[in-house]
Write a protein that holds these residues in place. Structure first.
Motif, PDB file in Angstrom:
ATOM      1  N   ASP A 194     -24.076  55.125 -89.367  1.00 38.22           N
ATOM      2  CA  ASP A 194     -22.772  55.477 -88.781  1.00 38.22           C
ATOM      3  C   ASP A 194     -22.828  55.609 -87.263  1.00 38.22           C
ATOM      4  O   ASP A 194     -22.313  56.567 -86.681  1.00 38.22           O
ATOM      5  N   LEU A 195     -23.473  54.637 -86.614  1.00 39.30           N
ATOM      6  CA  LEU A 195     -23.512  54.615 -85.150  1.00 39.30           C
ATOM      7  C   LEU A 195     -22.241  53.952 -84.628  1.00 39.30           C
ATOM      8  O   LEU A 195     -21.831  52.896 -85.113  1.00 39.30           O
ATOM      9  N   ASN A 196     -21.632  54.554 -83.625  1.00 37.29           N
ATOM     10  CA  ASN A 196     -20.405  54.011 -83.037  1.00 37.29           C
ATOM     11  C   ASN A 196     -20.730  53.224 -81.783  1.00 37.29           C
ATOM     12  O   ASN A 196     -21.209  53.776 -80.797  1.00 37.29           O
ATOM     13  N   LEU A 197     -20.466  51.917 -81.824  1.00 38.81           N
ATOM     14  CA  LEU A 197     -20.658  51.037 -80.684  1.00 38.81           C
ATOM     15  C   LEU A 197     -19.276  50.624 -80.173  1.00 38.81           C
ATOM     16  O   LEU A 197     -18.513  49.978 -80.893  1.00 38.81           O
ATOM     17  N   SER A 198     -18.954  51.001 -78.936  1.00 39.87           N
ATOM     18  CA  SER A 198     -17.637  50.715 -78.359  1.00 39.87           C
ATOM     19  C   SER A 198     -17.725  49.614 -77.326  1.00 39.87           C
ATOM     20  O   SER A 198     -18.743  49.478 -76.638  1.00 39.87           O
ATOM     21  N   TYR A 199     -16.634  48.833 -77.203  1.00 36.17           N
ATOM     22  CA  TYR A 199     -16.553  47.756 -76.221  1.00 36.17           C
ATOM     23  C   TYR A 199     -15.473  48.089 -75.201  1.00 36.17           C
ATOM     24  O   TYR A 199     -14.402  48.572 -75.543  1.00 36.17           O
ATOM     25  N   PHE A 200     -15.778  47.771 -73.946  1.00 34.81           N
ATOM     26  CA  PHE A 200     -14.817  47.988 -72.873  1.00 34.81           C
ATOM     27  C   PHE A 200     -14.813  46.779 -71.947  1.00 34.81           C
ATOM     28  O   PHE A 200     -15.859  46.274 -71.587  1.00 34.81           O
ATOM     29  N   ALA A 201     -13.612  46.347 -71.563  1.00 30.91           N
ATOM     30  CA  ALA A 201     -13.432  45.322 -70.530  1.00 30.91           C
ATOM     31  C   ALA A 201     -11.951  45.325 -70.198  1.00 30.91           C
ATOM     32  O   ALA A 201     -11.125  44.972 -71.040  1.00 30.91           O
ATOM     33  N   ASP A 202     -11.623  45.741 -68.996  1.00 29.81           N
ATOM     34  CA  ASP A 202     -10.216  45.905 -68.629  1.00 29.81           C
ATOM     35  C   ASP A 202      -9.528  46.869 -69.585  1.00 29.81           C
ATOM     36  O   ASP A 202      -8.401  46.648 -70.039  1.00 29.81           O
ATOM     37  N   GLY A 203     -10.224  47.948 -69.935  1.00 30.39           N
ATOM     38  CA  GLY A 203      -9.705  48.896 -70.918  1.00 30.39           C
ATOM     39  C   GLY A 203     -10.471  48.785 -72.220  1.00 30.39           C
ATOM     40  O   GLY A 203     -11.346  47.941 -72.401  1.00 30.39           O
ATOM     41  N   SER A 204     -10.179  49.660 -73.155  1.00 29.49           N
ATOM     42  CA  SER A 204     -10.880  49.681 -74.432  1.00 29.49           C
ATOM     43  C   SER A 204     -10.511  48.462 -75.274  1.00 29.49           C
ATOM     44  O   SER A 204      -9.347  48.086 -75.382  1.00 29.49           O
ATOM     45  N   LEU A 205     -11.543  47.871 -75.903  1.00 33.31           N
ATOM     46  CA  LEU A 205     -11.325  46.693 -76.740  1.00 33.31           C
ATOM     47  C   LEU A 205     -11.501  46.981 -78.223  1.00 33.31           C
ATOM     48  O   LEU A 205     -10.951  46.288 -79.065  1.00 33.31           O
ATOM     49  N   GLY A 206     -12.327  47.969 -78.552  1.00 29.52           N
ATOM     50  CA  GLY A 206     -12.583  48.253 -79.959  1.00 29.52           C
ATOM     51  C   GLY A 206     -13.959  48.835 -80.155  1.00 29.52           C
ATOM     52  O   GLY A 206     -14.672  49.153 -79.199  1.00 29.52           O
ATOM     53  N   TYR A 207     -14.340  48.995 -81.416  1.00 28.04           N
ATOM     54  CA  TYR A 207     -15.654  49.562 -81.719  1.00 28.04           C
ATOM     55  C   TYR A 207     -16.146  49.060 -83.071  1.00 28.04           C
ATOM     56  O   TYR A 207     -15.373  48.534 -83.879  1.00 28.04           O
ATOM     57  N   GLU A 208     -17.445  49.229 -83.300  1.00 24.59           N
ATOM     58  CA  GLU A 208     -18.076  48.876 -84.567  1.00 24.59           C
ATOM     59  C   GLU A 208     -18.871  50.087 -85.058  1.00 24.59           C
ATOM     60  O   GLU A 208     -19.452  50.827 -84.256  1.00 24.59           O
TER      61      GLU A 208
END
Length: 636
Positions: free
Chosen positions: A212-226
Motif C-alpha cells: 500500500d505504497l502511495n506513488l503520486s505524479y505531478f506536472a503542472d499540478g497533480s496528475l494522479g497516484y498509484e
C-alpha cells in the motif's frame, strides 16, 4: 571392510560439517546499551537472541570485551536459550533490575563498555566466537538514553526508537528503504498531439516487503497516484500516459513513505514538448532562370520526430488561403507543398512527397505562413514571419531552418548553401558565407581544406581558381564531414549509474549498474569505459535506434578507502561521464580495529558468517557422500 571405512570417513566429515553449521550465529548480539546519560557505571548491558531452532546452554559461555573473556552468572530465568528467547548480560544485575521492570533471562557479568566504540563478542564453552559486533558512537545511542538495536533479518544497526531501548523484547527499529531509481518517457521527442508514456522505476532496498505504497505524479499540478506493493529486492516499473502542452514540464514522482532515506523518494524528469512537424524551407522568390515567380514557389514541411504523423490534423495557411493536409508522413521525412506541382517537378524532378494546389502567392518582401494543428478541441499555431532581409530574395537560394525544433525567429533561419535549395533533403544553412570568409590551404597531395566554425570540407578535385563554389559544394558528396549536421542534439544519454550493494568490504565482489540510451533514430556504436584507480574496462556496444540498455559491471573492491568509479561513454567525439563514489571499510579484525575503519551514516552493517556458503558446503558434502557410496558399491 572398505565400505565400512568409507562410511566411517563420510560420517565423520558429515558430523564435522553439522558441527560447523550448528555453531553459526545460533545466538546473536541484538542490542547494546553502551552509554547511558550521566554516569555509565553499572548501567550498561547487552542483549542476546536465539534466532535458530535449537537450544543453547549459556552457563559456560563468555562475554568478550576489551580483550577479556568475562564469565556469565545467571540471576533470573534459565541458562537455556531456545528459538525466540532473549537474555540480558548486565554490567550490574542489581542496578539493571532497578532501571528496568525486567522478569526475563538475566546474567550478571563484569565489564565496562567503551563510549567511543569497541569490538565485543560472545563465545561458547569452547571459546569459539559465536557472534561479534564492532560498534561505534557514530552509529547513535551516544548518551541520549537510547540503545543500539540490530535491525531484524539483517546485519544493520540503528539507534532505538524508544528511550531506554527494548531489553528482552522485540527491537523497535526496522530498515525500510524504497528508492525511485529513474523516470523515463517515450517518445523522447514528443509533440502536443502525441501521448507521452512515462515510466517510473522503483526498487525495494529495505528488508521488509512493503504494501500500500502511495506513488503520486505531478506536472503542472497533480496528475494522479498509484498504490503499489514491493517485495524485498524487487524492482517495479510504474507507467503513466498523457498529453502535455508545449514547453518544458517538470514531471515529478513522489513516494509518500517515511523510510530510511527519504531523499530518494522523489525524482524529477524534464519532459520537453515541442512542435516536431515544422515549416523547414521556403522558396518565396525564385529567379527567372529557375522558373516563374508566379508558379515555382514552394515550401517544405519536415517531420523531425522519431514517429510518423497523421497529416489530417494539420492545415497550411497563407495569403488568406488554407490547405488541409491528408495522409501520413513517416518519421524524419519531408513534405513539399508546391504552388504548381507540374512546374515544381519540371525543375526538381518527381517526388512522391509533393502536393500541389496551394493556391497562394508568397510575397517577395515579407509574408506570414501558418502551420495549424487542430487536436483535442485545441488549436496550435506555428507562424513564420519571414523577411527578404533574411536572404533568398531572387538569388536562387531558399530560406532554410537551422534547427527544426528551435522556433521561427530570424536567428534560426538562413539562406541555403545549395543553389535552388534542398527540397526533400536535410538543410545546411548559413555555411556558404563562412566558407568564403575562411583561409584555404593546399596539401602536398593537391587536396584543399576549407575550415569554418562548424564544419571541415576536404576535396581532391576542386578548381584551384575557386570560381564556381556552388558547383564545388554540389560535388562534395561524401567528402563533407559529419559535423555538417545541424540537428546539434545529443545522440546518447547516461540515464543512471548506481550500485545496490550495502556490505562494502575489501576484496568483496559487487555489481555496478548503468542505463544508457541511444537518442537517435539510427543504429550507433557507443564506446563504454569503466574507470577507477584499480581498473579500466572498455567495450564497444551497438545500440539499435532509440534503444536503452542496462549494464552490469561486476567489480572487486580494493583496499579500504573511498573509491570513485567513472563511467565514460563516447561516440563521434561526444563524451559523457558519470561518477559513483563508494566508501569501503576494512574487514573486521576480531582483536584489533581502529576508529578510522568506520562506516559513517545513520544505518550501519556488521559482518556475519555467510550462512549461504555453509549451506551449499553442506549440500556438496551430501552429494559427495552419495557418489562415493555408489562407486564403492559398484566395486564390491
Amino acid at each position: 571392510m572398505r565400505l565400512a571405512r568409507l562410511l566411517a570417513c563420510c560420517l565423520s566429515f558429515f558430523f564435522l560439517i553439522s558441527s560447523i553449521i550448528s555453531n553459526v550465529n545460533a545466538v546473536i548480539i541484538s542490542e547494546i546499551m553502551y552509554n547511558v546519560p550521566g554516569v555509565d557505571d553499572n548501567h550498561e548491558w547487552i542483549e542476546v537472541y536465539q534466532e535458530m531452532d535449537k537450544c543453547e546452554n549459556l552457563s559456560e559461555w563468555k562475554f568478550f570485551e576489551q580483550g577479556v573473556n568475562h564469565n556469565l552468572k545467571l540471576i533470573n530465568g534459565t541458562d537455556l536459550l531456545c528459538l525466540g528467547d532473549y537474555a540480558i548480560i548486565a554490567e550490574d544485575s542489581g542496578t539493571f533490575l532497578i532501571d528496568y521492570n525486567f522478569i526475563g533471562n538475566l546474567f550478571d557479568s563484569s565489564f565496562s563498555l567503551s563510549n567511543s566504540g569497541e569490538n565485543i563478542s560472545i563465545k561458547n564453552s569452547s571459546l569459539d566466537v559465536v557472534d561479534y559486533v564492532f560498534y561505534n558512537d557514530y552509529w547513535g545511542a551516544d548518551g541520549n538514553n537510547k540503545s543500539l538495536e540490530l535491525v531484524e533479518n539483517s546485519s544493520l544497526w540503528k539507534e532505538s526508537s524508544l528511550e531506554g531501548g527494548t531489553p528482552g523484547i522485540k527491537n523497535s527499529v526496522s530498515f525500510h528503504d524504497i528508492m525511485i531509481l529513474n523516470i523515463n518517457y517515450s517518445p523522447e521527442d514528443p509533440d502536443v498531439n502525441i501521448k507521452v508514456n512515462v515510466s517510473c522505476e522503483l526498487f525495494n532496498a529495505g528488508n521488509y516487503n512493503e504494501t500500500d505504497l502511495n506513488l503520486s505524479y505531478f506536472a503542472d499540478g497533480s496528475l494522479g497516484y498509484e498504490v503499489i506493493n514491493l517485495s524485498v529486492n524487487e524492482t517495479k516499473i510504474i507507467t503513466f500516459s498523457r498529453n502535455f502542452g508545449l514547453g518544458e514540464h517538470n514531471f515529478t514522482a513522489t513516494l509518500d513513505f517515511s523510510d530510511f532515506n527519504i531523499s530518494n523518494n522523489n525524482f524529477t524528469k524534464v519532459i520537453d514538448v515541442r512542435h516536431r512537424f515544422v515549416i523547414n524551407e521556403v522558396m518565396y522568390n525564385p529567379p527567372s532562370e529557375i522558373g516563374s515567380d508566379a508558379d515555382l514557389e514552394w515550401l517544405e514541411i519536415y517531420n523531425s520526430a522519431s514517429y510518423g504523423i497523421n497529416l489530417s490534423d494539420y492545415m497550411i495557411s497563407c495569403d488568406n488561403k488554407t490547405k488541409k493536409l491528408q495522409g501520413f508522413l513517416e518519421q524524419k521525412s519531408f513534405l513539399i507543398v508546391a504552388k504548381d506541382i507540374t512546374e515544381f517537378e519540371s525543375y526538381y524532378g518527381s517526388n512522391n512527397n509533393v502536393i500541389g494546389g496551394a493556391g497562394w502567392a508568397l510575397n517577395n518582401d515579407n509574408d506570414e505562413i501558418e502551420l495549424i494543428l487542430n487536436f483535442s478541441n485545441k488549436t496550435y499555431s506555428q507562424k513564420l514571419y519571414y523577411s527578404s532581409s533574411w536572404g533568398g530574395d531572387g538569388t536562387g537560394y531558399t530560406l532554410e531552418k537551422k534547427i527544426p525544433v528551435n522556433g521561427d525567429l530570424a536567428s534560426n533561419w538562413a539562406e541555403s548553401i545549395r543553389y535552388s535549395g534542398s527540397p526533400g533533403q536535410a538543410n545546411n544553412p548559413d555555411t556558404k558565407i563562412k566558407i568564403l570568409e575562411k583561409e584555404t590551404k593546399t596539401s602536398s597531395s593537391g587536396s584543399r581544406r576549407y575550415k569554418s566554425n562548424d564544419m571541415l570540407i576536404v576535396s581532391n578535385n576542386l578548381d584551384s581558381s575557386m570560381n564556381n563554389l556552388d558547383s564545388f559544394i554540389d560535388n562534395l558528396n561524401s567528402s563533407v564531414d559529419t559535423n555538417l549536421s545541424k540537428e546539434n542534439k545529443d545522440s546518447f544519454e547516461i540515464l543512471s549509474f548506481y550500485t545496490l550493494a550495502k556490505n562494502l568490504h575489501p576484496d568483496k565482489e559487487i555489481n555496478l549498474y548503468s542505463r544508457i540510451s541511444n537518442l537517435i533514430n539510427n543504429t550507433q556504436e557507443l564506446g563504454i569505459v569503466l574507470l577507477s584507480n584499480n581498473l579500466e574496462v572498455r567495450e564497444n556496444i551497438s545500440f539499435d535506434a532509440l534503444e536503452t540498455k542496462k549494464f552490469r559491471f561486476p567489480i572487486k573492491l580494493p583496499e579500504k578507502q573511498t573509491e570513485s568509479y567513472v563511467l565514460k561513454v563516447e561516440s563521434n567525439g561526444i563524451v559523457k561521464m558519470s561518477e559513483l563514489e563508494i566508501n569501503i571499510t576494512e574487514f573486521i579484525d576480531m582483536n584489533e580495529r581502529s576508529d578510522e575503519n568506520l562506516i559513517t551514516g545513520k544505518v550501519f552493517e556488521s559482518e556475519k558468517v555467510n550462512l549461504d556458503f555453509v549451506f551449499y558446503l553442506f549440500l556438496i558434502t551430501v552429494v559427495v557422500i552419495i557418489v562415493l557410496l555408489i562407486m564403492s558399491l559398484r566395486r564390491d
